[in-house]
Structures are given as structure tokens and as C-alpha cells.
Write an enzyme that holds these catalytic residues in place. Structure first.
Site, mmCIF file in Angstrom:
data_model
loop_
_atom_site.group_PDB
_atom_site.id
_atom_site.type_symbol
_atom_site.label_atom_id
_atom_site.label_comp_id
_atom_site.label_asym_id
_atom_site.label_seq_id
_atom_site.Cartn_x
_atom_site.Cartn_y
_atom_site.Cartn_z
ATOM 1 N N HIS A 150 0.956 -1.418 -0.017
ATOM 2 C CA HIS A 150 -0.037 0.102 -0.066
ATOM 3 C C HIS A 150 0.872 1.205 -0.054
ATOM 4 O O HIS A 150 2.115 1.266 0.285
ATOM 5 C CB HIS A 150 -0.990 -0.009 1.372
ATOM 6 C CG HIS A 150 -0.209 0.342 2.608
ATOM 7 N ND1 HIS A 150 0.159 -1.224 3.186
ATOM 8 C CD2 HIS A 150 0.155 1.220 3.136
ATOM 9 C CE1 HIS A 150 0.604 -0.510 4.339
ATOM 10 N NE2 HIS A 150 0.531 0.911 4.452
ATOM 11 N N ARG B 151 -1.938 10.846 4.422
ATOM 12 C CA ARG B 151 -2.539 11.951 5.540
ATOM 13 C C ARG B 151 -3.762 12.458 4.938
ATOM 14 O O ARG B 151 -3.751 13.198 3.824
ATOM 15 C CB ARG B 151 -1.622 12.547 6.249
ATOM 16 C CG ARG B 151 -0.552 11.764 6.950
ATOM 17 C CD ARG B 151 0.345 12.572 7.792
ATOM 18 N NE ARG B 151 1.749 11.582 8.069
ATOM 19 C CZ ARG B 151 1.273 10.674 8.921
ATOM 20 N NH1 ARG B 151 0.604 10.334 9.953
ATOM 21 N NH2 ARG B 151 2.602 9.902 9.411
ATOM 22 N N GLU C 294 -3.887 3.452 1.776
ATOM 23 C CA GLU C 294 -4.183 3.445 3.125
ATOM 24 C C GLU C 294 -4.363 5.284 3.371
ATOM 25 O O GLU C 294 -3.585 5.979 2.985
ATOM 26 C CB GLU C 294 -3.108 3.145 4.003
ATOM 27 C CG GLU C 294 -3.191 3.478 5.637
ATOM 28 C CD GLU C 294 -2.188 3.112 6.482
ATOM 29 O OE1 GLU C 294 -2.092 3.407 7.655
ATOM 30 O OE2 GLU C 294 -0.856 2.655 5.914
ATOM 31 N N ASN D 104 -5.738 11.807 11.356
ATOM 32 C CA ASN D 104 -5.621 12.177 12.737
ATOM 33 C C ASN D 104 -6.859 12.932 13.192
ATOM 34 O O ASN D 104 -7.253 13.953 12.493
ATOM 35 C CB ASN D 104 -4.286 13.112 13.002
ATOM 36 C CG ASN D 104 -3.091 12.105 12.474
ATOM 37 O OD1 ASN D 104 -2.958 11.289 12.890
ATOM 38 N ND2 ASN D 104 -2.341 12.601 11.702
ATOM 39 N N HIS E 65 2.181 11.134 -7.869
ATOM 40 C CA HIS E 65 0.737 10.831 -7.760
ATOM 41 C C HIS E 65 0.619 9.079 -7.759
ATOM 42 O O HIS E 65 1.612 8.439 -7.976
ATOM 43 C CB HIS E 65 0.188 11.312 -8.963
ATOM 44 C CG HIS E 65 0.922 10.531 -10.294
ATOM 45 N ND1 HIS E 65 1.979 11.008 -11.051
ATOM 46 C CD2 HIS E 65 0.437 9.506 -11.145
ATOM 47 C CE1 HIS E 65 2.470 10.497 -11.912
ATOM 48 N NE2 HIS E 65 1.548 9.404 -12.156
ATOM 49 N N MET F 9 0.167 15.765 -23.831
ATOM 50 C CA MET F 9 -0.218 14.561 -23.512
ATOM 51 C C MET F 9 -1.443 14.318 -23.356
ATOM 52 O O MET F 9 -2.185 14.737 -22.712
ATOM 53 C CB MET F 9 0.405 14.221 -22.184
ATOM 54 C CG MET F 9 2.024 14.266 -22.223
ATOM 55 S SD MET F 9 2.569 13.867 -20.547
ATOM 56 C CE MET F 9 2.501 12.185 -20.376
ATOM 57 N N GLU G 199 -3.621 10.290 -11.443
ATOM 58 C CA GLU G 199 -3.552 10.089 -12.940
ATOM 59 C C GLU G 199 -4.611 9.447 -13.305
ATOM 60 O O GLU G 199 -4.716 8.298 -12.841
ATOM 61 C CB GLU G 199 -2.248 9.800 -13.396
ATOM 62 C CG GLU G 199 -1.964 9.619 -14.849
ATOM 63 C CD GLU G 199 -0.527 9.373 -15.172
ATOM 64 O OE1 GLU G 199 -0.258 9.414 -16.388
ATOM 65 O OE2 GLU G 199 0.172 8.690 -14.434
#
Length: 146
Positions: free
Chosen positions: A5, A9, A64, A68, A91, A122, A137
Site C-alpha cells: 500500500h 494523511r 491507506e 488524525n 501521484h 499529452m 492520474e
């Protein structure tokens, strides 16, 4: 070794969980709450036949989200995403079956774009931002078309 993972935060779990589940289609795989230490962990990922029935640590490619407790009540609170003036972090990437349709859906849902397919050279990618400003992305994978 297996990649398990990446952790971000987050300020507001309700906003982030909505973004990753309702907008990007991930599933909440597991969660852990510690009232004593004042934090919560949310593990998200995509379902596929190879991951059916696996416990979190046996899966691959999860996200994940670490919250907090209390940050959701402070409108001025923000985490550094690693994409500011100094850069550093980049990213995560999500593939879709139809980039044009996905971008139209993101527009309908009010998702913030960092880069639309028509911007720049792009044309085959888009970048959107989650509620904390982390970049995602978006890439078209024709193999996903049903």
C-alpha cells in the site's frame, strides 16, 4: 516481496472516503480506529478475482488513508502533498475504460482537474485532485472495455 500500500494523511475522512469510493470506485477493504491514540486508518482498493477473500496484508496495490482525529474541524489545516514548489512526490494512477467519459463524469461530480486530456501535449492522460490535493492520474486502458 510484494507492494502492499501507499499511505496518504487526510484531513476529512468523510470527504476522502466519498472521493475514493464513490468517484473512483474503490472499495473499503479494512479500517482500524484508535480512540486512545486519536487516529483512524482506512484501506481501500479495487476488487479483482485474485484478491477475493484475501486479508489486507495479503493484497496488493492498496491505498491507506490516515486520519488524525480533529483535523476535519480545522478548515485551515492542510497536509503537504509533495507536489508544491519543491515537488518530490508525484501521484497514484487509476485506469478507466473510456477517458473521455470518465472526465465528463468527473465534471458532473465537481472533481477538481489539475490537467485535462485536451491540455498540453499529452492528450491521453488527465490528472485530478482528491480532497486533500493529492494527484490522481487517469489513464485509458482499452482492455477494460466490456
Amino acid at each position: 516481496y510484494r507492494y502492499n500500500h501507499t499511505m496518504y494523511r487526510i484531513r476529512d475522512p468523510k470527504a476522502s472516503l466519498r472521493f475514493y469510493t464513490e468517484i473512483l470506485g474503490m472499495k473499503l477493504v479494512d479500517e482500524h480506529h484508535s480512540d486512545e491514540a486519536k487516529f483512524s486508518l482506512y484501506f481501500l482498493g479495487y476488487e479483482d478475482p485474485a484478491s477475493n477473500g484475501l486479508v489486507r496484508l495479503a493484497r496488493q496495490g492498496l491505498l491507506e488513508l490516515t486520519h488524525n482525529h480533529g483535523t476535519e474541524n480545522d478548515a485551515s489545516f492542510a497536509y503537504a502533498t509533495g507536489n508544491g514548489e519543491q515537488g518530490g512526490y508525484g501521484h497514484i494512477a487509476v485506469t478507466v475504460d473510456d477517458l473521455t467519459a470518465a472526465c465528463a463524469r468527473f465534471d458532473e461530480l465537481g472533481v477538481k482537474f489539475i490537467k485535462r486530456p485536451e491540455d498540453g501535449r499529452m492528450k491521453h492522460i488527465a490528472f485530478i485532485a482528491d480532497p486533500d490535493g493529492y494527484r490522481v492520474e487517469i489513464l485509458e486502458n482499452p482492455a477494460l472495455k466490456s
